[in-house]
Write an enzyme that holds these catalytic residues in place. Structure first.
Site, PDB file in Angstrom:
ATOM      1  N   PRO A 112       1.000  -1.337  -0.044  1.00 40.15           N
ATOM      2  CA  PRO A 112      -0.079  -0.081  -0.033  1.00 40.15           C
ATOM      3  C   PRO A 112       0.927   1.249  -0.005  1.00 40.15           C
ATOM      4  O   PRO A 112       1.781   1.335   0.761  1.00 40.15           O
ATOM      5  CB  PRO A 112      -0.775  -0.093   1.203  1.00 40.15           C
ATOM      6  CG  PRO A 112       0.067  -0.952   2.158  1.00 40.15           C
ATOM      7  CD  PRO A 112       0.421  -2.013   1.218  1.00 40.15           C
ATOM      8  N   ASN A 113       0.178   2.247  -0.680  1.00 40.23           N
ATOM      9  CA  ASN A 113       0.921   3.584  -0.777  1.00 40.23           C
ATOM     10  C   ASN A 113       2.181   3.737  -1.681  1.00 40.23           C
ATOM     11  O   ASN A 113       2.690   4.715  -1.826  1.00 40.23           O
ATOM     12  CB  ASN A 113       1.060   4.099   0.343  1.00 40.23           C
ATOM     13  CG  ASN A 113      -0.356   4.218   1.116  1.00 40.23           C
ATOM     14  OD1 ASN A 113      -1.423   4.747   0.605  1.00 40.23           O
ATOM     15  ND2 ASN A 113      -0.560   4.018   2.519  1.00 40.23           N
TER      16      ASN A 113
ATOM     17  N   ARG B 125       4.830  10.947  -2.608  1.00 40.02           N
ATOM     18  CA  ARG B 125       4.453  10.873  -0.986  1.00 40.02           C
ATOM     19  C   ARG B 125       5.874  11.156  -0.257  1.00 40.02           C
ATOM     20  O   ARG B 125       6.743  10.319  -0.474  1.00 40.02           O
ATOM     21  CB  ARG B 125       4.223   9.353  -0.872  1.00 40.02           C
ATOM     22  CG  ARG B 125       3.788   9.045   0.355  1.00 40.02           C
ATOM     23  CD  ARG B 125       3.716   7.452   0.642  1.00 40.02           C
ATOM     24  NE  ARG B 125       3.468   6.858   2.159  1.00 40.02           N
ATOM     25  CZ  ARG B 125       3.752   5.860   2.611  1.00 40.02           C
ATOM     26  NH1 ARG B 125       4.086   4.857   1.785  1.00 40.02           N
ATOM     27  NH2 ARG B 125       3.728   5.837   3.795  1.00 40.02           N
TER      28      ARG B 125
ATOM     29  N   ALA C 186       2.997  -0.679   4.998  1.00 42.93           N
ATOM     30  CA  ALA C 186       2.157  -0.764   6.423  1.00 42.93           C
ATOM     31  C   ALA C 186       1.675  -2.095   6.743  1.00 42.93           C
ATOM     32  O   ALA C 186       1.422  -2.583   7.864  1.00 42.93           O
ATOM     33  CB  ALA C 186       1.051   0.381   6.648  1.00 42.93           C
TER      34      ALA C 186
ATOM     35  N   ARG D  68      11.663   4.991  12.893  1.00 47.47           N
ATOM     36  CA  ARG D  68      10.341   5.809  12.717  1.00 47.47           C
ATOM     37  C   ARG D  68       9.296   5.319  14.029  1.00 47.47           C
ATOM     38  O   ARG D  68      10.130   5.148  14.936  1.00 47.47           O
ATOM     39  CB  ARG D  68       9.705   5.560  11.498  1.00 47.47           C
ATOM     40  CG  ARG D  68      10.840   5.819  10.393  1.00 47.47           C
ATOM     41  CD  ARG D  68      10.269   5.598   8.833  1.00 47.47           C
ATOM     42  NE  ARG D  68       8.916   6.148   8.594  1.00 47.47           N
ATOM     43  CZ  ARG D  68       8.212   6.150   7.830  1.00 47.47           C
ATOM     44  NH1 ARG D  68       8.366   5.008   7.106  1.00 47.47           N
ATOM     45  NH2 ARG D  68       7.053   6.890   7.722  1.00 47.47           N
TER      46      ARG D  68
END
Length: 137
Positions: free
Chosen positions: A9-10, A17, A74, A104
């Site tokens: 995803p993404n 992004r 994710a 992170r």
């Protein structure tokens, strides 16, 4: 040698992004460079934002390909199903992350993929995909 790169995803938004984390290059442009750099490999690229489609692709290629490079995004931190799919197939899977997930948020420190992957490469930007390909050779 047949290898598939599977992005989750993404990652279709690479180049747009959070460029301070992920850079400004699209994955499609980077994939072309990989194909030029490794011309003897038969490489395929697949991306989906949908967990079940990622699992389906792992199952589809996981008995006939020589390697899977997986950046589950994710889903790395949440998907027991993807981890189970990797355990079920015979093709080696290399887990890749563009960023250093340990630098992170704390929820990114958990991976359901790492325990069942052949290896893990993170924090080297897009170069991680090169390193994963080299490890499969």
């Amino acid at each position: 040698m047949k290898i598939i790169i599977i992005n989750g995803p993404n990652l279709n938004l690479l180049g747009k992004r959070e460029p301070e984390i992920y850079g400004s290059q699209t994955f499609e442009a980077y994939f072309e460079l990989l194909q030029e750099k490794f011309p003897t490999l038969e490489m395929e690229y697949y991306q989906s934002n949908i967990e079940g489609e990622l699992i389906g692709k792992i199952q589809e290629k996981g008995f006939s390909y020589d390697g899977i490079i997986l950046n589950a995004g994710a889903y790395t931190h949440t998907s027991i199903g993807i981890g189970d799919a990797i355990k079920a197939v015979t093709t080696p899977v290399i887990e890749v992350h563009i960023s250093n997930t340990f630098s992170r948020e704390s929820f990114r420190h958990q991976s359901y993929i790492s325990p069942v992957a052949k290896g893990v490469i993170l924090g080297f930007g897009m170069k991680g995909y090169d390193l994963a390909l080299l490890s499969l050779l």
